[in-house]
Scaffold this motif. Structure first.
Motif, PDB file in Angstrom:
ATOM      1  N   ASP B  32       0.843  -1.268  -0.028  1.00 19.39           N
ATOM      2  CA  ASP B  32       0.035  -0.034   0.070  1.00 19.39           C
ATOM      3  C   ASP B  32       0.843   1.345  -0.060  1.00 19.39           C
ATOM      4  O   ASP B  32       0.330   2.442   0.076  1.00 19.39           O
ATOM      5  N   MET B  33       2.231   1.016   0.107  1.00 20.44           N
ATOM      6  CA  MET B  33       3.021   2.202   0.258  1.00 20.44           C
ATOM      7  C   MET B  33       3.448   2.421  -1.354  1.00 20.44           C
ATOM      8  O   MET B  33       4.238   1.578  -1.900  1.00 20.44           O
ATOM      9  N   LEU B  34       3.082   3.617  -2.130  1.00 22.36           N
ATOM     10  CA  LEU B  34       3.471   3.830  -3.609  1.00 22.36           C
ATOM     11  C   LEU B  34       4.978   3.637  -4.066  1.00 22.36           C
ATOM     12  O   LEU B  34       5.366   3.068  -4.769  1.00 22.36           O
ATOM     13  N   SER B  35       5.966   4.176  -3.201  1.00 21.18           N
ATOM     14  CA  SER B  35       7.212   4.114  -3.355  1.00 21.18           C
ATOM     15  C   SER B  35       7.649   2.785  -3.453  1.00 21.18           C
ATOM     16  O   SER B  35       8.961   2.434  -3.859  1.00 21.18           O
ATOM     17  N   ASN B  36       7.206   1.950  -2.574  1.00 24.18           N
ATOM     18  CA  ASN B  36       7.744   0.432  -2.264  1.00 24.18           C
ATOM     19  C   ASN B  36       7.194  -0.301  -3.643  1.00 24.18           C
ATOM     20  O   ASN B  36       7.952  -1.072  -4.109  1.00 24.18           O
ATOM     21  N   ILE B  38       7.019   1.299  -6.420  1.00 22.00           N
ATOM     22  CA  ILE B  38       7.866   1.739  -7.603  1.00 22.00           C
ATOM     23  C   ILE B  38       9.183   1.271  -7.208  1.00 22.00           C
ATOM     24  O   ILE B  38       9.638   0.825  -8.577  1.00 22.00           O
ATOM     25  N   ALA B  39       9.676   0.893  -6.508  1.00 24.38           N
ATOM     26  CA  ALA B  39      10.932   0.308  -6.153  1.00 24.38           C
ATOM     27  C   ALA B  39      10.945  -1.153  -6.386  1.00 24.38           C
ATOM     28  O   ALA B  39      11.905  -1.732  -7.076  1.00 24.38           O
ATOM     29  N   TYR B  40      10.202  -1.916  -6.069  1.00 21.50           N
ATOM     30  CA  TYR B  40      10.205  -3.406  -6.222  1.00 21.50           C
ATOM     31  C   TYR B  40       9.238  -4.190  -7.042  1.00 21.50           C
ATOM     32  O   TYR B  40       9.399  -5.390  -7.486  1.00 21.50           O
ATOM     33  N   GLN B  51      -5.270   0.951  -1.752  1.00 21.86           N
ATOM     34  CA  GLN B  51      -5.418   2.295  -2.144  1.00 21.86           C
ATOM     35  C   GLN B  51      -6.197   2.306  -3.241  1.00 21.86           C
ATOM     36  O   GLN B  51      -6.342   1.624  -3.988  1.00 21.86           O
ATOM     37  N   HIS B  53      -6.965   6.054  -4.608  1.00 20.62           N
ATOM     38  CA  HIS B  53      -6.775   7.343  -5.287  1.00 20.62           C
ATOM     39  C   HIS B  53      -5.877   7.215  -6.561  1.00 20.62           C
ATOM     40  O   HIS B  53      -5.234   6.197  -6.940  1.00 20.62           O
ATOM     41  N   ASN B  55      -3.527   8.351  -7.829  1.00 22.62           N
ATOM     42  CA  ASN B  55      -1.977   8.171  -7.796  1.00 22.62           C
ATOM     43  C   ASN B  55      -1.598   6.768  -8.119  1.00 22.62           C
ATOM     44  O   ASN B  55      -0.593   6.473  -8.923  1.00 22.62           O
ATOM     45  N   ALA B  58      -0.985   6.438 -11.767  1.00 21.65           N
ATOM     46  CA  ALA B  58       0.329   6.754 -12.166  1.00 21.65           C
ATOM     47  C   ALA B  58       1.396   6.069 -11.898  1.00 21.65           C
ATOM     48  O   ALA B  58       2.506   5.722 -12.752  1.00 21.65           O
ATOM     49  N   VAL B  59       1.330   5.260 -10.690  1.00 21.81           N
ATOM     50  CA  VAL B  59       2.352   4.240 -10.286  1.00 21.81           C
ATOM     51  C   VAL B  59       2.392   2.945 -11.434  1.00 21.81           C
ATOM     52  O   VAL B  59       3.480   2.629 -11.852  1.00 21.81           O
ATOM     53  N   LEU B  62       3.612   4.149 -14.550  1.00 20.81           N
ATOM     54  CA  LEU B  62       5.294   4.186 -14.480  1.00 20.81           C
ATOM     55  C   LEU B  62       5.988   3.183 -14.422  1.00 20.81           C
ATOM     56  O   LEU B  62       6.947   2.824 -15.166  1.00 20.81           O
ATOM     57  N   LYS B  63       5.559   2.015 -13.743  1.00 19.26           N
ATOM     58  CA  LYS B  63       6.151   0.605 -13.639  1.00 19.26           C
ATOM     59  C   LYS B  63       5.586  -0.230 -14.722  1.00 19.26           C
ATOM     60  O   LYS B  63       5.958  -1.456 -14.783  1.00 19.26           O
TER      61      LYS B  63
END
Lengths: 141, 113
Positions: B32-36, B38-40, B51, B53, B55, B58-59, B62-63
């Protein structure tokens, strides 16, 4: 070095819903320029995380995006609170996000580490109470 | 595995992206953590999250993720659906928890990408 392309974006702080515009545009420009998709993904991630940081923490910022024959540069200069301890902010898991931001899934404490991981050169200068300057370089070859 | 098989076997409701269910799913991620994410996450992953919303779209873009499964009976926000339509990201919904959805996907053979 000759600049093949250069663009400046203004990013407003505060509006999470509007975020991601600059990074989306950067991504499509790089596609049009025929840049390799692996490089595009690295640039898009770095730009998105930098943009999110401005939206969440700063008042506003300018993001300068440059494409040269050898590399892609992203320079983000914001006006905001700055970061008191940059080395702490570079640690994965450390975040100063508010509870509201965390509920939305922001504040994993991975924004800056994600930018660094996807850059070939990464510089951060912070002045508390004034703002932050990020310089990101990603090699094309 | 095709996304449509996952939709069928897990009885997922499709909120948008009906025309993109033929795509291949090569793995999955749950966070549920967006940057997580993005990273993995990896290209072709199906992403399980609570989640809702915009964004998340967008994630996923991006991936280059295959789809997003929103769990625990949550519903994507209207602007999330709108953005997902524009970006061709299928939004799927399940009443099950992330734990159950991921478990079922592993049973189907969708593992780590």
């Amino acid at each position: 070095m000759d600049k093949a392309f250069s663009q400046i974006y203004k990013i407003q702080g505060g509006n999470i819903y509007n975020a991601g515009k600059a990074s989306t545009e950067i991504k499509s420009i790089l596609k049009q320029l025929g840049i390799n998709s692996f490089i595009i993904r690295r640039v898009a991630i770095a730009a998105y995380e930098a943009e999110m940081n401005v939206v969440m923490y700063a008042k506003h910022a300018t993001m300068t995006f440059e494409v040269t024959p050898k590399q892609i540069n992203i320079i983000v200069e914001d006006e905001g609170p700055g970061i008191a301890d940059v080395s702490l902010a570079m640690q994965e898991g450390y975040s100063t996000a508010t509870p509201e931001m965390r509920e939305m899934g922001f504040g994993a404490g991975m924004g800056l580490p994600n930018i660094k991981r996807n850059s070939d050169s990464f510089k951060i200068e912070s002045v508390v109470g004034k703002g932050i300057k990020l310089e990101i370089k990603i090699n094309i070859n | 595995m095709k996304l449509k098989e996952i939709v069928k076997k897990l009885k997922l409701s499709v909120r948008c992206g009906e025309n993109n269910l033929d795509r291949d799913v090569t793995g999955g991620c749950a966070s549920d953590m967006l940057s997580n994410v993005i990273a993995y996450s990896k290209k072709g992953d199906v992403w399980t999250t609570i989640q809702i919303h915009a964004n998340i779209v967008a994630v996923a873009v991006l991936k280059e993720l295959a789809a997003i499964i929103i769990v625990q009976g949550r519903e994507p926000a209207d602007d999330t659906i709108q953005k997902a339509k524009e970006e061709n990201i299928p939004l799927l919904v399940s009443k099950l928890s992330a734990y159950e959805v991921v478990g079922k996907m592993y049973e189907l053979g969708v593992g780590r990408n």
